[in-house]
Design a protein around this motif. Structure first.
Motif, PDB file in Angstrom:
ATOM      1  N   VAL A   1       1.082  -1.357   0.133  1.00 51.54           N
ATOM      2  CA  VAL A   1       0.319   0.017   0.227  1.00 51.54           C
ATOM      3  C   VAL A   1       0.725   1.120   0.068  1.00 51.54           C
ATOM      4  O   VAL A   1       1.881   1.477   0.632  1.00 51.54           O
ATOM      5  CB  VAL A   1      -0.778   0.189   1.421  1.00 51.54           C
ATOM      6  N   ASN A   2       0.251   2.025  -0.677  1.00 53.14           N
ATOM      7  CA  ASN A   2       1.335   3.831  -1.006  1.00 53.14           C
ATOM      8  C   ASN A   2       0.772   5.017  -1.272  1.00 53.14           C
ATOM      9  O   ASN A   2       1.131   5.659  -1.721  1.00 53.14           O
ATOM     10  CB  ASN A   2       2.735   3.553  -2.343  1.00 53.14           C
ATOM     11  N   THR A   3      -0.579   4.403  -0.861  1.00 54.41           N
ATOM     12  CA  THR A   3      -2.053   5.178  -1.474  1.00 54.41           C
ATOM     13  C   THR A   3      -2.238   5.696  -0.052  1.00 54.41           C
ATOM     14  O   THR A   3      -3.295   4.852   0.709  1.00 54.41           O
ATOM     15  CB  THR A   3      -2.774   5.585  -2.128  1.00 54.41           C
ATOM     16  N   SER A   4      -2.342   7.140   0.970  1.00 55.99           N
ATOM     17  CA  SER A   4      -3.286   7.395   2.233  1.00 55.99           C
ATOM     18  C   SER A   4      -3.817   8.347   1.565  1.00 55.99           C
ATOM     19  O   SER A   4      -3.970   9.297   0.407  1.00 55.99           O
ATOM     20  CB  SER A   4      -2.024   8.170   2.592  1.00 55.99           C
ATOM     21  N   ALA A   5      -5.212   7.979   2.017  1.00 51.88           N
ATOM     22  CA  ALA A   5      -6.081   7.238   2.749  1.00 51.88           C
ATOM     23  C   ALA A   5      -6.602   5.632   1.958  1.00 51.88           C
ATOM     24  O   ALA A   5      -7.121   5.802   1.225  1.00 51.88           O
ATOM     25  CB  ALA A   5      -6.185   7.372   4.302  1.00 51.88           C
ATOM     26  N   THR A   6      -5.601   4.421   2.633  1.00 52.17           N
ATOM     27  CA  THR A   6      -6.450   2.675   1.983  1.00 52.17           C
ATOM     28  C   THR A   6      -7.112   2.556   3.594  1.00 52.17           C
ATOM     29  O   THR A   6      -6.578   2.473   4.676  1.00 52.17           O
ATOM     30  CB  THR A   6      -5.251   2.464   1.475  1.00 52.17           C
ATOM     31  N   VAL A   7      -8.084   1.977   3.167  1.00 49.96           N
ATOM     32  CA  VAL A   7      -8.838   1.218   4.581  1.00 49.96           C
ATOM     33  C   VAL A   7      -8.314  -0.682   5.081  1.00 49.96           C
ATOM     34  O   VAL A   7      -8.776  -0.792   3.501  1.00 49.96           O
ATOM     35  CB  VAL A   7      -9.463   1.831   4.925  1.00 49.96           C
ATOM     36  N   PHE A   8      -7.860  -0.992   5.675  1.00 47.46           N
ATOM     37  CA  PHE A   8      -8.344  -2.659   5.773  1.00 47.46           C
ATOM     38  C   PHE A   8      -9.342  -3.071   6.358  1.00 47.46           C
ATOM     39  O   PHE A   8      -8.840  -2.471   7.600  1.00 47.46           O
ATOM     40  CB  PHE A   8      -7.169  -3.252   5.652  1.00 47.46           C
ATOM     41  N   ILE A   9     -10.013  -3.936   6.009  1.00 49.92           N
ATOM     42  CA  ILE A   9     -10.645  -4.653   6.954  1.00 49.92           C
ATOM     43  C   ILE A   9     -10.582  -5.949   7.425  1.00 49.92           C
ATOM     44  O   ILE A   9     -10.600  -6.673   6.342  1.00 49.92           O
ATOM     45  CB  ILE A   9     -12.592  -4.509   7.120  1.00 49.92           C
ATOM     46  N   ASP A  10      -9.766  -6.091   8.865  1.00 50.29           N
ATOM     47  CA  ASP A  10      -9.518  -8.226   8.727  1.00 50.29           C
ATOM     48  C   ASP A  10      -8.863  -8.454   7.464  1.00 50.29           C
ATOM     49  O   ASP A  10      -9.474  -9.534   6.969  1.00 50.29           O
ATOM     50  CB  ASP A  10     -11.079  -8.863   8.925  1.00 50.29           C
ATOM     51  N   GLY A  11      -7.757  -7.329   6.942  1.00 51.92           N
ATOM     52  CA  GLY A  11      -7.211  -8.232   6.264  1.00 51.92           C
ATOM     53  C   GLY A  11      -7.031  -7.584   4.181  1.00 51.92           C
ATOM     54  O   GLY A  11      -6.327  -8.237   3.670  1.00 51.92           O
ATOM     55  N   GLN A  12      -8.167  -7.311   4.072  1.00 57.20           N
ATOM     56  CA  GLN A  12      -8.359  -6.792   3.588  1.00 57.20           C
ATOM     57  C   GLN A  12      -8.630  -5.753   2.751  1.00 57.20           C
ATOM     58  O   GLN A  12      -9.539  -4.645   3.789  1.00 57.20           O
ATOM     59  CB  GLN A  12     -10.392  -7.558   2.960  1.00 57.20           C
ATOM     60  N   SER A  13      -8.425  -5.230   1.663  1.00 59.01           N
ATOM     61  CA  SER A  13      -9.190  -3.935   1.415  1.00 59.01           C
ATOM     62  C   SER A  13     -10.132  -3.497   1.184  1.00 59.01           C
ATOM     63  O   SER A  13     -10.402  -4.203   0.096  1.00 59.01           O
ATOM     64  CB  SER A  13      -7.964  -3.305  -0.404  1.00 59.01           C
ATOM     65  N   ARG A  14     -10.343  -2.479   2.054  1.00 58.01           N
ATOM     66  CA  ARG A  14     -11.804  -1.711   1.474  1.00 58.01           C
ATOM     67  C   ARG A  14     -12.624  -0.617   0.936  1.00 58.01           C
ATOM     68  O   ARG A  14     -13.384  -0.468   0.233  1.00 58.01           O
ATOM     69  CB  ARG A  14     -12.323  -1.271   3.392  1.00 58.01           C
ATOM     70  N   CYS A  15     -11.440   0.391   0.960  1.00 62.38           N
ATOM     71  CA  CYS A  15     -12.048   1.578   0.398  1.00 62.38           C
ATOM     72  C   CYS A  15     -10.041   2.035   0.679  1.00 62.38           C
ATOM     73  O   CYS A  15      -8.945   2.378   0.841  1.00 62.38           O
ATOM     74  CB  CYS A  15     -12.456   2.323   1.505  1.00 62.38           C
ATOM     75  N   VAL A  16     -10.666   3.428  -0.349  1.00 61.12           N
ATOM     76  CA  VAL A  16      -9.226   4.079  -0.646  1.00 61.12           C
ATOM     77  C   VAL A  16      -9.856   6.102  -1.023  1.00 61.12           C
ATOM     78  O   VAL A  16     -10.950   6.121  -1.325  1.00 61.12           O
ATOM     79  CB  VAL A  16      -8.526   3.862  -1.984  1.00 61.12           C
ATOM     80  N   GLU A  17      -9.189   6.860  -0.360  1.00 59.52           N
ATOM     81  CA  GLU A  17      -9.164   8.620  -0.367  1.00 59.52           C
ATOM     82  C   GLU A  17      -8.581   8.915  -0.986  1.00 59.52           C
ATOM     83  O   GLU A  17      -7.450   9.063  -0.192  1.00 59.52           O
ATOM     84  CB  GLU A  17      -9.803   8.367   0.858  1.00 59.52           C
ATOM     85  N   ASP A  18      -8.118   9.114  -2.203  1.00 64.84           N
ATOM     86  CA  ASP A  18      -7.046   9.774  -2.728  1.00 64.84           C
ATOM     87  C   ASP A  18      -7.870  11.086  -3.687  1.00 64.84           C
ATOM     88  O   ASP A  18      -7.701  10.750  -4.558  1.00 64.84           O
ATOM     89  CB  ASP A  18      -6.537   8.495  -3.599  1.00 64.84           C
TER      90      ASP A  18
END
Length: 272
Positions: free
Chosen positions: A216-233
């Protein structure tokens, strides 16, 4: 406005893609491993005691039992990982959304902050941060507040909201983080000792390594229980379940499989 204002460019930097090697363990995995190790160690010590060793069954002490039980209890919580940069406007936006999530479901979730940066032993804080050393300083402050918050997520979010209210001063005003720690009700002595010693730099290094291994190199990225859930860019993307606070609450309620009662708000989602 730079669409990728909080993107760490990995080209030519030696950042390793963790998808090829497996992700670094999250807090949830570490806690489960710690509990299992404690249990195995206890059995070994019991065996030594039974064979006449002077070590004795230390694992039977109330303190050790409590530590192991606490580790296993935390391990059943839903793991939320925020891949962020402390001076990134997108991170502030995501943390603001979770400011409405945490009060509702903090009892069934755990949070891990993974700060996006490039480990560098020659850097001031051991990591190159996109927005400079002051951002690294802010990252350390947030990691230390979380590490020494006693597991009180609402208190940590009060600290975080206090910092973000003066977003431009994060990592630059030496008094801001201490004032925010005090107003949030954190242990200011433990926080200060962490933030000003090797402990804080070690937390930052581990955090950056976690982000690297997760690729992951983009802030902000959300993971829930190890899975990518959402990105705000500079705008939300890759959020199939939505990006409102209620959407994250719903998903955390759905992901929780532990023994403790779900928060009352989970009943608002009858399909779960």
């Amino acid at each position: 406005m730079d669409k990728h204002r909080c993107l760490l460019d990995s080209e030519g930097t030696g950042i390793e893609d963790g998808r090829a090697h497996g992700r670094a363990p999250s807090n949830k995995r570490r806690l489960l491993i710690a509990g299992l190790v404690a249990a195995v160690t206890g059995i070994a010590l019991w065996g030594l005691h039974m064979c006449g060793s002077s070590v004795g069954p230390a694992w039977l002490s109330p303190a050790n039992r409590a530590d192991t039980a606490d580790a296993l209890s935390k391990s059943d919580k839903v793991q939320v990982e925020l891949f962020v940069m402390s001076q990134c406007p997108d991170a502030v936006k995501v943390e603001g959304v979770f400011g409405n999530v945490v009060p509702e479901v903090y009892s069934i979730m755990d949070v891990q902050l993974n700060f996006i940066g490039r480990p560098n032993p020659n850097a001031t804080y051991g990591v190159d941060c996109k927005h400079g050393d002051s951002e690294c300083r802010g990252n350390i402050d947030e990691l230390c507040a979380l590490a020494h918050g006693g597991g009180d997520l609402p208190a940590f979010w009060r600290f975080l909201s206090c910092l973000n209210a003066r977003f431009r001063d994060i990592g630059r005003d030496p008094d801001l983080s201490l004032k925010c720690a005090s107003s949030a009700g954190l242990d200011t002595s433990a926080f200060f000792n962490c933030a000003t010693t090797l402990e804080g730099r070690q937390l930052l290094k581990q955090s950056a390594e976690n982000a690297q291994f997760a690729a992951v190199n983009t802030s902000a990225t959300v993971f829930i229980d190890g899975q990518s859930r959402c990105v705000e860019d500079a705008g939300w993307r890759d959020c199939p379940g939505g990006h409102a606070a209620t959407d994250f609450i719903r998903d955390i309620c759905a992901a929780y499989k532990g023994p403790r009662p779900r928060p009352s708000i989970c009943a608002e989602f009858p399909s779960l």
